[in-house]
Design a protein around this motif. Structure first.
Motif, PDB file in Angstrom:
ATOM      1  N   LEU A 303       0.822  -1.209   0.000  1.00 19.41           N
ATOM      2  CA  LEU A 303       0.000   0.000   0.000  1.00 19.41           C
ATOM      3  C   LEU A 303       0.858   1.260   0.000  1.00 19.41           C
ATOM      4  CD1 LEU A 303      -2.821  -0.973   2.536  1.00 19.41           C
ATOM      5  CD2 LEU A 303      -3.023  -0.763   0.060  1.00 19.41           C
ATOM      6  N   TYR A 304       1.946   1.237   0.759  1.00 15.14           N
ATOM      7  CA  TYR A 304       2.823   2.406   0.809  1.00 15.14           C
ATOM      8  C   TYR A 304       3.476   2.672  -0.548  1.00 15.14           C
ATOM      9  CZ  TYR A 304       2.480   2.632   5.911  1.00 15.14           C
ATOM     10  OH  TYR A 304       2.031   2.777   7.193  1.00 15.14           O
ATOM     11  N   VAL A 305       3.887   1.609  -1.232  1.00 17.98           N
ATOM     12  CA  VAL A 305       4.460   1.783  -2.574  1.00 17.98           C
ATOM     13  C   VAL A 305       3.415   2.373  -3.512  1.00 17.98           C
ATOM     14  CG1 VAL A 305       5.454   0.589  -4.555  1.00 17.98           C
ATOM     15  CG2 VAL A 305       6.144  -0.064  -2.251  1.00 17.98           C
ATOM     16  N   TRP A 306       2.204   1.885  -3.420  1.00 20.49           N
ATOM     17  CA  TRP A 306       1.109   2.394  -4.254  1.00 20.49           C
ATOM     18  C   TRP A 306       0.876   3.873  -3.983  1.00 20.49           C
ATOM     19  CZ3 TRP A 306      -4.792   1.506  -3.653  1.00 20.49           C
ATOM     20  CH2 TRP A 306      -5.433   1.730  -4.876  1.00 20.49           C
ATOM     21  N   VAL A 307       0.916   4.253  -2.708  1.00 20.26           N
ATOM     22  CA  VAL A 307       0.749   5.662  -2.340  1.00 20.26           C
ATOM     23  C   VAL A 307       1.845   6.513  -2.982  1.00 20.26           C
ATOM     24  CG1 VAL A 307       0.929   7.279  -0.406  1.00 20.26           C
ATOM     25  CG2 VAL A 307      -0.498   5.247  -0.192  1.00 20.26           C
ATOM     26  N   GLY A 308       3.081   6.021  -2.919  1.00 20.33           N
ATOM     27  CA  GLY A 308       4.180   6.771  -3.515  1.00 20.33           C
ATOM     28  C   GLY A 308       4.036   6.939  -5.012  1.00 20.33           C
ATOM     29  N   MET A 309       3.579   5.898  -5.681  1.00 22.92           N
ATOM     30  CA  MET A 309       3.402   5.982  -7.132  1.00 22.92           C
ATOM     31  C   MET A 309       2.244   6.910  -7.500  1.00 22.92           C
ATOM     32  SD  MET A 309       5.879   4.414  -8.152  1.00 22.92           S
ATOM     33  CE  MET A 309       7.104   3.511  -7.213  1.00 22.92           C
ATOM     34  N   MET A 310       1.223   6.967  -6.667  1.00 24.30           N
ATOM     35  CA  MET A 310       0.155   7.942  -6.911  1.00 24.30           C
ATOM     36  C   MET A 310       0.666   9.355  -6.672  1.00 24.30           C
ATOM     37  SD  MET A 310      -3.481   6.285  -5.625  1.00 24.30           S
ATOM     38  CE  MET A 310      -2.958   5.557  -4.082  1.00 24.30           C
ATOM     39  N   LEU A 311       1.560   9.511  -5.684  1.00 18.46           N
ATOM     40  CA  LEU A 311       2.156  10.824  -5.436  1.00 18.46           C
ATOM     41  C   LEU A 311       2.898  11.323  -6.670  1.00 18.46           C
ATOM     42  CD1 LEU A 311       2.965  13.143  -3.498  1.00 18.46           C
ATOM     43  CD2 LEU A 311       4.905  11.729  -2.788  1.00 18.46           C
ATOM     44  N   LYS A 312       3.583  10.426  -7.386  1.00 21.50           N
ATOM     45  CA  LYS A 312       4.302  10.819  -8.592  1.00 21.50           C
ATOM     46  C   LYS A 312       3.376  11.364  -9.673  1.00 21.50           C
ATOM     47  CE  LYS A 312       7.250   7.946 -10.287  1.00 21.50           C
ATOM     48  NZ  LYS A 312       7.858   6.677 -10.749  1.00 21.50           N
ATOM     49  N   GLN A 313       2.116  10.974  -9.632  1.00 19.28           N
ATOM     50  CA  GLN A 313       1.166  11.403 -10.654  1.00 19.28           C
ATOM     51  C   GLN A 313       0.535  12.752 -10.333  1.00 19.28           C
ATOM     52  OE1 GLN A 313       0.615   9.731 -13.518  1.00 19.28           O
ATOM     53  NE2 GLN A 313       2.092   8.152 -12.917  1.00 19.28           N
ATOM     54  N   THR A 314       0.871  13.322  -9.187  1.00 21.85           N
ATOM     55  CA  THR A 314       0.250  14.588  -8.775  1.00 21.85           C
ATOM     56  C   THR A 314       1.244  15.744  -8.864  1.00 21.85           C
ATOM     57  OG1 THR A 314       0.867  14.457  -6.427  1.00 21.85           O
ATOM     58  CG2 THR A 314      -1.102  13.234  -7.120  1.00 21.85           C
ATOM     59  N   ARG A 315       0.743  16.931  -8.644  1.00 19.40           N
ATOM     60  CA  ARG A 315       1.571  18.139  -8.590  1.00 19.40           C
ATOM     61  C   ARG A 315       2.103  18.427  -7.193  1.00 19.40           C
ATOM     62  NH1 ARG A 315      -1.104  23.112 -11.963  1.00 19.40           N
ATOM     63  NH2 ARG A 315      -0.812  22.285 -14.065  1.00 19.40           N
ATOM     64  N   LEU A 316       1.727  17.618  -6.223  1.00 19.12           N
ATOM     65  CA  LEU A 316       1.960  17.950  -4.828  1.00 19.12           C
ATOM     66  C   LEU A 316       3.435  18.185  -4.532  1.00 19.12           C
ATOM     67  CD1 LEU A 316       0.706  18.380  -2.087  1.00 19.12           C
ATOM     68  CD2 LEU A 316       0.855  15.916  -1.672  1.00 19.12           C
ATOM     69  N   ALA A 317       4.318  17.279  -4.971  1.00 17.50           N
ATOM     70  CA  ALA A 317       5.749  17.428  -4.666  1.00 17.50           C
ATOM     71  C   ALA A 317       6.313  18.703  -5.283  1.00 17.50           C
ATOM     72  CB  ALA A 317       6.513  16.206  -5.161  1.00 17.50           C
ATOM     73  N   THR A 318       5.929  18.968  -6.520  1.00 15.67           N
ATOM     74  CA  THR A 318       6.417  20.191  -7.179  1.00 15.67           C
ATOM     75  C   THR A 318       5.963  21.435  -6.426  1.00 15.67           C
ATOM     76  OG1 THR A 318       6.347  19.082  -9.317  1.00 15.67           O
ATOM     77  CG2 THR A 318       6.391  21.483  -9.336  1.00 15.67           C
ATOM     78  N   LEU A 319       4.715  21.429  -5.963  1.00 16.07           N
ATOM     79  CA  LEU A 319       4.201  22.597  -5.227  1.00 16.07           C
ATOM     80  C   LEU A 319       4.919  22.769  -3.899  1.00 16.07           C
ATOM     81  CD1 LEU A 319       0.369  22.189  -5.931  1.00 16.07           C
ATOM     82  CD2 LEU A 319       1.966  23.792  -6.992  1.00 16.07           C
ATOM     83  N   VAL A 320       5.272  21.659  -3.241  1.00 18.79           N
ATOM     84  CA  VAL A 320       6.011  21.759  -1.976  1.00 18.79           C
ATOM     85  C   VAL A 320       7.384  22.367  -2.219  1.00 18.79           C
ATOM     86  CG1 VAL A 320       7.096  20.441  -0.125  1.00 18.79           C
ATOM     87  CG2 VAL A 320       4.777  19.885  -0.842  1.00 18.79           C
ATOM     88  N   PHE A 321       8.085  21.921  -3.269  1.00 22.86           N
ATOM     89  CA  PHE A 321       9.386  22.485  -3.584  1.00 22.86           C
ATOM     90  C   PHE A 321       9.270  23.958  -3.993  1.00 22.86           C
ATOM     91  CE2 PHE A 321      10.943  18.186  -3.518  1.00 22.86           C
ATOM     92  CZ  PHE A 321      12.288  18.322  -3.208  1.00 22.86           C
ATOM     93  N   ASN A 322       8.140  24.317  -4.620  1.00 25.81           N
ATOM     94  CA  ASN A 322       7.947  25.720  -5.005  1.00 25.81           C
ATOM     95  C   ASN A 322       7.941  26.656  -3.798  1.00 25.81           C
ATOM     96  OD1 ASN A 322       7.816  25.070  -7.687  1.00 25.81           O
ATOM     97  ND2 ASN A 322       5.575  25.073  -7.788  1.00 25.81           N
ATOM     98  N   VAL A 323       7.551  26.122  -2.640  1.00 27.11           N
ATOM     99  CA  VAL A 323       7.511  26.940  -1.426  1.00 27.11           C
ATOM    100  C   VAL A 323       8.912  27.395  -1.039  1.00 27.11           C
ATOM    101  CG1 VAL A 323       6.952  26.905   1.037  1.00 27.11           C
ATOM    102  CG2 VAL A 323       5.398  25.830  -0.611  1.00 27.11           C
ATOM    103  N   PHE A 324       9.917  26.582  -1.313  1.00 27.03           N
ATOM    104  CA  PHE A 324      11.284  26.911  -0.885  1.00 27.03           C
ATOM    105  C   PHE A 324      12.090  27.618  -1.974  1.00 27.03           C
ATOM    106  CE2 PHE A 324       9.936  23.120   1.457  1.00 27.03           C
ATOM    107  CZ  PHE A 324      10.104  23.561   2.756  1.00 27.03           C
ATOM    108  N   ARG A 325      11.628  27.586  -3.211  1.00 22.98           N
ATOM    109  CA  ARG A 325      12.405  28.175  -4.304  1.00 22.98           C
ATOM    110  C   ARG A 325      12.615  29.681  -4.166  1.00 22.98           C
ATOM    111  NH1 ARG A 325       9.675  24.148  -7.742  1.00 22.98           N
ATOM    112  NH2 ARG A 325      11.268  22.639  -8.359  1.00 22.98           N
TER     113      ARG A 325
END
Length: 688
Positions: A303-325
């Motif tokens: 389930l955790y691997v599945w969650v991570g792969m769904m995370l890759k399909q979203t903008r969430l990580a990019t938006l988090v990094f945008n906060v620090f840019r």
């Protein structure tokens, strides 16, 4: 056939769809228990005594209108006379009429009360109660089915995903297959290993049938699943062996070819050969069967691997990094921020290797987009899951507390917070002082802060989705987000985010950390995530299973018994513990290693005067150092798995000093190595 080739063929749903349904079934079965508990509470709230109404009341058979006088007379008529010699011989006393009447009156009163209760329950059994009861009992049956089917789901999931990983050449190895010789050696040994797995499982089944103990149909079905699964895995590796791709280079060396053999194959060949030599050919099958005792834990890994792969399909990580840019951090500082931020989701995935597979590609791509050099990005990615394994609610810590009564989760998490502060500080010092190639020249606060606050706005809907799911579980199902509920909440949260992005960006082209997505919708995102999940689960869970088998070899060979069972000096014991634990971290997965350490090394540490909490803190840090240490360096192998062989090859071609050319290996070793020495030996100054 690469994973991309499988996608282009349009056949990915043949493996991904069943895997998706199995993972959804795990979430549904685990959530149905929470739903059922709330249904029972609701039933009792609306219909007092609902627990008695769950089944149709049975009409009492006693007579509430019994003639008491007649009953007393009949009882006294059956009693022996006072002058009966036989009664005197047997010591039977004459019955007192008053005692007989009192007993019969009480019996009649109890009978009348039973009839009253029956009539009351019968009156309460309305159509609404019956309809509600039907739904509630269906959910109860669903839970019972889910609990009994966990082991079967795990076997099917492991075998399905392992076959997918074999067909897509996605197993974890020291190096990728580049030449025909690499390919032939790797798949030949894979076929031999898979035949070993098939044979061991078959022998285990036959020996179980020959044993005197009774074998249940459920156990036999489980044996058959393993045998069929390994037969399919053998056929898959044989198919790949006979279908050599045309794009491979000619030539190659035998030494490099052996490095292309998957780690699970190496473990299988070692353990299978050992068990065969000692006349215990069913050994691998037995230890793989032990996975079933912790089926829920291994399903959580999926389930955790599945969650991570769904995370890759979203903008969430990019938006988090945008906060620090907006702060214009140098790459080294941004790498530190990435590793620190990654500690929180790592705590929810349970092990660093799982997190690297789940989110490593996201972290690497974002660091590269921010200007980090490849060696630094690879180092941060490999170490991204190493700091959070000591934080609440890490599943690995829960397993340690479950297996060891000497410690509790509160104690481990309490001291784990301080270990996290230490390891984070060490990594920050190493990253910002050793080989820092960029000047720290942050943007002015009056410029960066407004831009940072502006970058937070797009994250608000994601936070609302997360809060909505968490509050729904909390209010509707009385389930709070913790180490026990996280595996079933996180997939629902990620599905909620995918649904939000489906409607928010429908028809738009959007860029994610994984790839450019053309806005085809929820189905494509979910399909892409599950398609990646199948190969990753197959590679990881098969490796975990064979790691348990290697633990069996160590256990059966009594290797640990060659060491002293206690030491006069806690310092000497700790030195040995550190060496053993780091080596175990190199060759075994975290969960399998914890089981082995509990049964062997832990008792030596306790008897040598090492405090249990101290020992397990050292164990967690030593494991992480082992996962980052050559020659295996599992976290680096997983990093290469998710970022691609091409990126690692380009990183190796970079010029510079020895440190710069090997920064991805050296930086994590320095940070975790110093941390381990401090965690292991400094506390001994205060109690040893």
């Amino acid at each position: 056939m690469s994973k991309g080739g499988l996608r282009r063929s349009g056949l990915e749903w043949f493996s991904s769809l069943p895997a998706c349904l199995l993972l959804l079934a795990v979430v549904i079965f685990s959530t149905s228990s929470d739903i059922h508990n709330q249904m029972l509470r609701a039933g009792e709230y609306f219909w007092s005594g609902y627990y008695q109404l769950r089944m149709d009341p049975v009409e009492p058979t006693c007579n509430p209108n019994r003639d008491i006088d007649a009953a007393v007379a009949a009882e006294m008529a059956q009693a022996p006379a006072a002058d009966d010699p036989m009664a005197a011989l047997l010591g039977v006393e004459e019955k007192n009429p008053d005692d007989v009447r009192l007993a019969i009156e009480r019996s009649v009163a109890d009978c009348r009360e039973t009839h009253l209760n029956y009539d009351g329950l019968k009156d309460k059994l309305t159509f609404g109660v019956k309809a509600y009861r039907t739904v509630e009992l269906f959910v109860a049956d669903l839970i019972a089915f889910g609990l009994t089917s966990q082991r079967y789901i795990l076997v099917i999931l492991v075998m399905l995903c392992a076959v997918t990983a074999t067909l897509t050449r996605h197993h974890i190895a020291m190096r990728a297959m580049e030449t025909r010789l690499d390919y032939l050696v790797s798949h030949s040994l894979q076929t031999v290993a898979n035949l070993m797995l098939f044979g061991s499982s078959f022998i285990f089944r036959q020996s179980t049938l020959a044993a005197e103990t009774r074998v249940t149909p459920e156990e036999m079905l489980l044996h058959n699943f393993w045998i069929i699964g390994f037969a399919c895995l053998t056929l898959a590796s044989l198919y790949r062996l006979l279908r050599v791709p045309d794009d491979l280079e000619q030539g190659g060396s035998l030494n490099k070819a052996f490095l292309s053999v998957p780690l699970y194959t190496v473990m299988c060949l070692i353990s299978g050969t050992y068990f065969a030599l000692i006349g215990h050919s069913s050994g691998i099958g037995i230890y793989l069967g032990k996975m079933m005792e912790l089926a829920d834990m291994f399903l959580n890994v999926g389930l955790y691997v599945w969650v991570g792969m769904m995370l890759k399909q979203t903008r969430l990580a990019t938006l988090v990094f945008n906060v620090f840019r907006p702060w214009r951090m140098p790459p080294e500082m941004l790498a530190v921020v990435a590793v620190l931020v990654a500690a929180v989701p790592t705590a929810y995935t349970g092990a660093s290797g799982i997190f690297v597979i789940a989110a490593g590609a996201v972290i690497y791509s974002e660091l590269r987009a921010a200007g980090a050099r490849r060696q630094l990005a690879l180092a941060a990615t490999a170490m991204s899951g190493s700091l959070g394994v000591v934080l609440r609610p890490c599943l690995l810590v829960v397993v340690i507390a479950y297996l060891n009564r000497e410690v509790t989760t509160d104690e481990l998490f309490g001291w784990g917070l301080w270990v996290f502060v230490l390891t984070a500080t060490m990594f920050m010092i190493v990253a910002l002082s050793v080989n820092r190639q960029s000047k720290i020249d942050l943007a002015p606060v009056n410029q960066a802060l407004p831009a940072m606050l502006e970058a937070l706005k797009p994250l608000v809907p994601y936070v609302l989705v997360i809060v909505a799911v968490v509050m729904f579980y909390r209010l509707a199902l009385n389930v709070q987000m913790d180490e026990f509920s996280a595996p079933r909440l996180l997939p629902v949260i990620m599905l909620g985010i995918l649904v939000y992005e489906h409607f928010r960006f429908k028809g738009e082209s959007r860029h994610t950390a994984a790839e450019s997505v053309d806005g085809k919708g929820l189905e494509k995102s979910l399909r892409g995530a599950t398609n990646d999940t199948t190969a990753e689960i197959g590679a990881l869970l098969l490796l975990l299973g064979l790691s348990v088998s290697i633990g069996g070899v160590i256990e059966r060979s009594h290797l640990m018994e060659t060491f002293p069972q206690s030491f006069d000096s806690a310092w000497s014991a700790m030195l040995l513990m550190v060496l053993i634990l780091v080596v175990l971290g190199m060759i075994m997965d975290a969960f399998g290693a914890v089981i082995l350490v509990t049964a062997t090394v832990a008792t030596i540490a306790y008897s040598s005067g090492i405090h249990p909490i101290h020992f397990w803190m050292v164990t967690l840090v030593a494991f992480e150092l082992g996962y980052l240490s050559p020659p295996v360096a599992l976290n680096h192998l997983l990093t290469r798995q998710v970022v691609g062989e091409a990126e690692v090859t380009l990183a190796l071609q970079e010029k510079g000093t020895f440190y710069q050319r090997h920064e991805r290996i050296i930086m994590p070793l320095i940070a975790m190595g110093i941390s381990l020495l401090i965690v292991a030996f400094v506390p001994l100054l205060f109690y040893a």
